[in-house]
Motif scaffolding. Structure first.
Motif, PDB file in Angstrom:
ATOM      1  N   GLY A  66      -4.692  -2.287  12.323  1.00  0.00           N
ATOM      2  CA  GLY A  66      -3.452  -2.024  11.613  1.00  0.00           C
ATOM      3  C   GLY A  66      -3.519  -2.652  10.231  1.00  0.00           C
ATOM      4  N   ILE A  67      -3.188  -1.888   9.208  1.00  0.00           N
ATOM      5  CA  ILE A  67      -3.269  -2.373   7.835  1.00  0.00           C
ATOM      6  C   ILE A  67      -1.867  -2.339   7.237  1.00  0.00           C
ATOM      7  N   ILE A  68      -1.432  -3.475   6.754  1.00  0.00           N
ATOM      8  CA  ILE A  68      -0.099  -3.595   6.167  1.00  0.00           C
ATOM      9  C   ILE A  68      -0.195  -3.358   4.662  1.00  0.00           C
ATOM     10  N   HIS A  69       0.647  -2.461   4.166  1.00  0.00           N
ATOM     11  CA  HIS A  69       0.728  -2.226   2.723  1.00  0.00           C
ATOM     12  C   HIS A  69       2.142  -2.558   2.262  1.00  0.00           C
ATOM     13  N   SER A  70       2.225  -3.357   1.230  1.00  0.00           N
ATOM     14  CA  SER A  70       3.532  -3.671   0.643  1.00  0.00           C
ATOM     15  C   SER A  70       3.927  -2.551  -0.310  1.00  0.00           C
ATOM     16  N   HIS A  71       5.187  -2.545  -0.680  1.00  0.00           N
ATOM     17  CA  HIS A  71       5.659  -1.571  -1.673  1.00  0.00           C
ATOM     18  C   HIS A  71       4.856  -1.738  -2.962  1.00  0.00           C
ATOM     19  N   ASN A  72       4.655  -2.986  -3.340  1.00  0.00           N
ATOM     20  CA  ASN A  72       3.941  -3.288  -4.577  1.00  0.00           C
ATOM     21  C   ASN A  72       2.498  -2.767  -4.537  1.00  0.00           C
TER      22      ASN A  72
END
Length: 176
Positions: A66-72
């Protein structure tokens, strides 16, 4: 809530956090738990470093992750992609059109949606992944993002058409 559009196949829905789509509509009609400002409050509470999406790797080099991407990170990634494209003379504008064909859980499609929001261009949805090549003819997008397999299939389709073309068309193609 978790809203289930098609409950067919579910044994039961006993969890209070799970609603059918019909139950959700009924709650809305009754004004149950109406919170008219909730969406605006939640939107204002979002910060740049909050998680925007969670995508999973294919697992082609090991276990899927699982890879978390922020809005930024999503915005920065698409700005960098557009900046690079602009240096190659490919500026996307609001008048451009693209076509969406990958599953919306795919990182490329999610990234492209961030790009669409940044630029405001026209987004067309493929009827299904199987109809991509027919839909390309109908939509004639000015932008197409693709994974390697799509480009390979496009190339193979062109090569088959060239092989079946008249000798003059084959010569012109090879000359071009």
């Amino acid at each position: 809530w978790i809203v289930v559009i098609d409950p067919k196949g579910l044994r039961s829905i006993e969890d209070p956090m799970v609603l059918t789509f019909e139950q959700l509509l009924e709650r809305g009609r009754r004004g149950e738990k109406a919170q008219p400002n909730l969406l605006d409050e939640r939107l204002c509470a979002i910060r740049q470093d909050d998680t925007a999406i969670l995508v999973y790797s294919s697992g082609s080099t090991g276990r899927s992750k699982g890879i978390i991407h922020s809005h930024n990170s999503m915005i920065a990634g698409m700005r960098a992609a557009y900046y690079g494209a602009a240096h190659l003379g490919m500026n996307m504008t609001a008048e451009d059109e693209s076509i969406v064909y990958l599953p919306l859980g795919h990182i490329l499609e999610r990234s492209m949606f961030v790009g669409h929001l940044l630029v405001g261009n026209i987004v067309n949805f493929c009827e299904s992944p199987e109809t991509l090549f027919a839909d390309l003819k109908d939509v004639a997008p000015t932008w197409l993002a693709g994974v390697p397999r799509v480009w390979e299939k496009l190339k193979a389709g062109v090569e088959i058409a060239v092989d079946e073309a008249t000798w003059l068309k084959r010569r012109v193609y090879r000359w071009g």
